[in-house]
Every structure is written in structure tokens, then in C-alpha cells.
Scaffold this active site. Structure first.
Site, PDB file in Angstrom:
ATOM      1  N   HIS A  97       0.846  -1.190   0.000  1.00  0.00           N
ATOM      2  CA  HIS A  97       0.000   0.000   0.000  1.00  0.00           C
ATOM      3  C   HIS A  97       0.887   1.247   0.000  1.00  0.00           C
ATOM      4  O   HIS A  97       1.402   1.649   1.048  1.00  0.00           O
ATOM      5  CB  HIS A  97      -0.893   0.028   1.250  1.00  0.00           C
ATOM      6  CG  HIS A  97      -1.883  -1.088   1.334  1.00  0.00           C
ATOM      7  ND1 HIS A  97      -3.000  -1.151   0.533  1.00  0.00           N
ATOM      8  CD2 HIS A  97      -1.931  -2.190   2.132  1.00  0.00           C
ATOM      9  CE1 HIS A  97      -3.700  -2.236   0.831  1.00  0.00           C
ATOM     10  NE2 HIS A  97      -3.062  -2.889   1.789  1.00  0.00           N
ATOM     11  N   HIS A 107      -0.993  -6.621  -5.155  1.00  0.00           N
ATOM     12  CA  HIS A 107      -1.029  -7.892  -4.427  1.00  0.00           C
ATOM     13  C   HIS A 107      -0.435  -8.957  -5.334  1.00  0.00           C
ATOM     14  O   HIS A 107      -0.650  -8.950  -6.551  1.00  0.00           O
ATOM     15  CB  HIS A 107      -2.475  -8.261  -4.076  1.00  0.00           C
ATOM     16  CG  HIS A 107      -2.673  -9.713  -3.772  1.00  0.00           C
ATOM     17  ND1 HIS A 107      -3.244 -10.595  -4.683  1.00  0.00           N
ATOM     18  CD2 HIS A 107      -2.360 -10.457  -2.682  1.00  0.00           C
ATOM     19  CE1 HIS A 107      -3.286 -11.801  -4.150  1.00  0.00           C
ATOM     20  NE2 HIS A 107      -2.751 -11.746  -2.944  1.00  0.00           N
ATOM     21  N   VAL A 110       2.242 -16.602  -4.877  1.00  0.00           N
ATOM     22  CA  VAL A 110       2.525 -17.874  -5.560  1.00  0.00           C
ATOM     23  C   VAL A 110       2.603 -18.952  -4.487  1.00  0.00           C
ATOM     24  O   VAL A 110       3.152 -18.719  -3.404  1.00  0.00           O
ATOM     25  CB  VAL A 110       3.822 -17.834  -6.398  1.00  0.00           C
ATOM     26  CG1 VAL A 110       3.603 -17.070  -7.700  1.00  0.00           C
ATOM     27  CG2 VAL A 110       4.987 -17.229  -5.638  1.00  0.00           C
ATOM     28  N   HIS A 146      -0.518  -5.314 -17.571  1.00  0.00           N
ATOM     29  CA  HIS A 146      -1.026  -6.454 -18.340  1.00  0.00           C
ATOM     30  C   HIS A 146      -0.045  -6.920 -19.411  1.00  0.00           C
ATOM     31  O   HIS A 146      -0.037  -8.110 -19.759  1.00  0.00           O
ATOM     32  CB  HIS A 146      -2.390  -6.110 -18.937  1.00  0.00           C
ATOM     33  CG  HIS A 146      -3.500  -6.230 -17.929  1.00  0.00           C
ATOM     34  ND1 HIS A 146      -4.164  -7.421 -17.708  1.00  0.00           N
ATOM     35  CD2 HIS A 146      -4.022  -5.335 -17.065  1.00  0.00           C
ATOM     36  CE1 HIS A 146      -5.063  -7.241 -16.750  1.00  0.00           C
ATOM     37  NE2 HIS A 146      -5.000  -5.987 -16.344  1.00  0.00           N
ATOM     38  N   HIS A 176     -21.402  -7.643  -3.648  1.00  0.00           N
ATOM     39  CA  HIS A 176     -22.290  -6.720  -2.931  1.00  0.00           C
ATOM     40  C   HIS A 176     -22.122  -5.274  -3.384  1.00  0.00           C
ATOM     41  O   HIS A 176     -23.004  -4.444  -3.155  1.00  0.00           O
ATOM     42  CB  HIS A 176     -22.084  -6.841  -1.412  1.00  0.00           C
ATOM     43  CG  HIS A 176     -20.758  -6.352  -0.927  1.00  0.00           C
ATOM     44  ND1 HIS A 176     -19.591  -7.041  -1.151  1.00  0.00           N
ATOM     45  CD2 HIS A 176     -20.405  -5.229  -0.239  1.00  0.00           C
ATOM     46  CE1 HIS A 176     -18.589  -6.379  -0.604  1.00  0.00           C
ATOM     47  NE2 HIS A 176     -19.054  -5.271  -0.045  1.00  0.00           N
ATOM     48  N   GLY A 261      -4.092 -20.751  10.152  1.00  0.00           N
ATOM     49  CA  GLY A 261      -3.170 -19.683   9.788  1.00  0.00           C
ATOM     50  C   GLY A 261      -2.686 -18.874  10.982  1.00  0.00           C
ATOM     51  O   GLY A 261      -3.132 -19.041  12.117  1.00  0.00           O
ATOM     52  N   ARG A 262      -1.773 -17.981  10.700  1.00  0.00           N
ATOM     53  CA  ARG A 262      -1.201 -17.093  11.709  1.00  0.00           C
ATOM     54  C   ARG A 262      -1.849 -15.727  11.534  1.00  0.00           C
ATOM     55  O   ARG A 262      -1.653 -15.058  10.519  1.00  0.00           O
ATOM     56  CB  ARG A 262       0.313 -17.022  11.518  1.00  0.00           C
ATOM     57  CG  ARG A 262       1.042 -16.200  12.547  1.00  0.00           C
ATOM     58  CD  ARG A 262       2.546 -16.363  12.373  1.00  0.00           C
ATOM     59  NE  ARG A 262       3.279 -15.560  13.336  1.00  0.00           N
ATOM     60  CZ  ARG A 262       3.683 -14.314  13.103  1.00  0.00           C
ATOM     61  NH1 ARG A 262       3.426 -13.740  11.949  1.00  0.00           N
ATOM     62  NH2 ARG A 262       4.356 -13.646  14.034  1.00  0.00           N
TER      63      ARG A 262
END
Length: 303
Positions: A97, A107, A110, A146, A176, A261-262
Site C-alpha cells: 500500500h 497484491h 505464488v 497487463h 455486494h 493460519g497465523r
């Protein structure tokens, strides 16, 4: 039986994390990543690296490798035949960010998964991709993003870029809100039909392309002047980023709900400052409105 070399995958991922962090430190110019090494009690470890700089307001690049003797039930809903199998899951995931509203959020991820049941061939697959979330749209940035994505795919077949570009457009969508999170890129999952060597080579191509796609964009935008209005809009649009990650993103939702997960590493992706406004819409004809009309749609950026 095809040879599957998970150690080779792990070595690549660790090196990829190092190279991406170096490239991002160079573009920031004022800060370095701080590393948090962690161990998982039930098997595995990781390196979570975070940065707070003058250019990169908040960023994280995480490597994780978790394993166990038995696949957790929460991970086998779509593949019940793997229940109880020894498994390994590893990957590099990052979200950046920037401070400047004219520089987009990015973002990338892999990953590799393998389950090995005694007496059976291992079940494995690769996944990953990268996507771009601008707050103020620049056509040339989207085209470059791209172009690099397509180049990463070209040697693997003519249909690969359009296939995984469309999958990215579909995945990073907020039902939404009836709008995409950004301008897309690549997304793939459950990739194993090419065999291990080609699938691994493709995952490497995607991972290696991220810096080539992102750094030139940040370099071009990081010093553009901005004011309170642009910062306000950036924080408002970051709300969409938080909504997607907490409601729809598979990795985030699975990690938080399953307890596998952590938490700190999972929530590393969230923006540092976010705002929500009731029923707000941009004034027609403004640069803020252009984001919606000209950029937040599933376009063919290379056509």
C-alpha cells in the site's frame, strides 16, 4: 511416477521473497523490511517481513511453509479424498500500500500444495497471480501491468493469459458492490495438468514478473503532488480492499476461520488507514468518477 521436488519449490520461494523485498526497498529509498520469523507448533515455519516507509506506507511480504501428518478437516471440504493425508503447503504472499494516492496498491501470491497418502501418488498443485488496485487511473500503468502479465504467460500457450486474466477478473470482484476490486492481472489455482516441471516453471514466471510489473509504476507515481481530497478518496477506496479481503478472499477467510493460519500474517494485507462513508458517490466528470467509468470494468487492456 513423476518426480515432485518440494525442496526445489521452497528454495525458489525463499529466494523470490528476498528479491522482491530488495526491489521494493529500492523503490522506497528510505526504509527496509523488518523480519518476524515464526514457528508453527503443529509443523512449519515462516518469515513475515513488513515495511513502513516514505513511499510504501504499509507493505508485507510473507513466506510460509506449513506441514502436518493429517490434513485438517477445514482444508478438505472440496477434496474429501485427501482427509487424513500428510501434507505440505508453502508460498509467498504480499500486499503493498503506497502512501501516494496516485500509486496503486498491488497484491501477488505464488503457492504450492502437496498431499501424500501412503501407497498412492502424491496430489499436488500450484496457484498464484498478481493484481493491481489503482485509486486514480492511468491507462499506461494498466497497459504495462497487463503487458508484463501476458509476457509471463506467452511461452506456456496462447490461451494462458486470456484464461488466467479472465479468472482474475472473476475472482477479485465484490458482488455486494457490483464492482471489481481493481484492474486485474492474473489468477490461477489447482494447476497440475501440465505436469510438475511445466507447472513449476509457470509459477516461477509469474512470481518473477511481479517486480517488473509494479516497480516502474510506483517510480512514475510516487512523487506526484496530492492533497487532502486525493488522500480522502484513497482511504475511501481502501475500504473496498478491506471488504474483499475479509469477506471473499479464500486465503484470508480460510486462515481466520480454520485457526490453521497465523493471524498477524493473514491480516498483514489490510490497509493502514481506511474510511467508509454512507451512500457516497463521486461527482460526475471528476477524476474520482473516472476510476469507476473507465477503469473498474473487465477491460481488454491490450486490445
Amino acid at each position: 511416477m513423476e518426480q515432485v521436488n518440494s525442496e526445489e519449490v521452497k528454495a525458489f520461494l525463499l529466494d523470490l521473497q528476498d528479491r522482491i523485498c530488495k526491489g521494493l526497498e529500492d523503490v522506497d529509498g528510505s526504509a527496509v523490511f523488518k523480519e518476524d520469523k515464526w514457528d508453527r507448533e503443529k509443523g512449519g515455519s515462516g518469515r513475515t517481513r513488513v515495511i513502513t516507509g516514505d513511499v510504501l506506507q504499509k507493505g508485507g511480504v510473507a513466506f510460509s511453509h506449513v506441514y502436518g501428518d493429517s490434513m485438517p478437516a477445514s482444508a478438505t471440504a472440496n477434496r474429501p479424498e485427501l482427509a487424513g493425508s500428510p501434507f505440505q503447503a508453502m508460498g509467498v504472499s504480499l500486499v503493498i500500500h503506497p502512501d501516494n494516492p496516485f500509486a496503486p496498491t498491488s497484491h501477488a501470491n505464488v503457492r504450492f500444495f502437496i498431499a501424500e497418502k501412503k501407497g498412492q501418488e502424491p496430489v499436488w498443485w500450484f496457484g498464484g497471480g498478481f493484481d493491481l488496485t489503482p485509486y486514480y487511473g492511468f491507462e499506461e500503468d494498466c497497459v504495462l501491468w497487463h503487458e508484463v502479465a501476458k509476457k509471463a504467460c506467452d511461452e506456456f500457450g496462447e490461451d494462458v493469459y486470456p484464461r488466467f486474466k479472465a479468472w482474475c477478473d472473476d475472482y477479485f470482484y465484490l458482488p455486494h458492490r457490483k464492482e471489481p476490486r481493481g484492474v486485474g492481472g492474473l489468477f490461477f489455482d489447482d494447476l497440475n495438468e501440465w505436469g510438475f516441471e511445466k507447472s513449476f516453471a509457470f509459477m516461477q514466471s509469474v512470481g518473477n514478473s511481479y517486480i517488473d510489473a509494479y516497480v516502474p509504476i510506483v517510480e512514475k507515481r510516487k512523487n506526484l503532488p496530492f492533497g487532502e481530497k486525493e488522500k480522502w478518496f484513497q482511504e475511501y477506496r481502501r475500504g473496498r480492499y478491506a471488504e474483499f479481503n475479509l469477506v471473499y478472499d479464500r486465503g484470508t477467510v480460510f486462515g481466520l476461520r480454520s485457526g490453521v493460519g497465523r493471524t498477524e500474517s493473514i491480516l498483514m494485507s489490510l490497509p493502514p488507514q481506511v474510511r467508509w462513508e454512507y451512500d457516497w458517490e463521486p461527482e460526475p466528470g471528476t477524476e474520482e468518477a473516472r476510476l469507476y467509468t473507465d477503469f473498474l470494468n473487465a477491460r481488454d487492456w491490450l486490445g
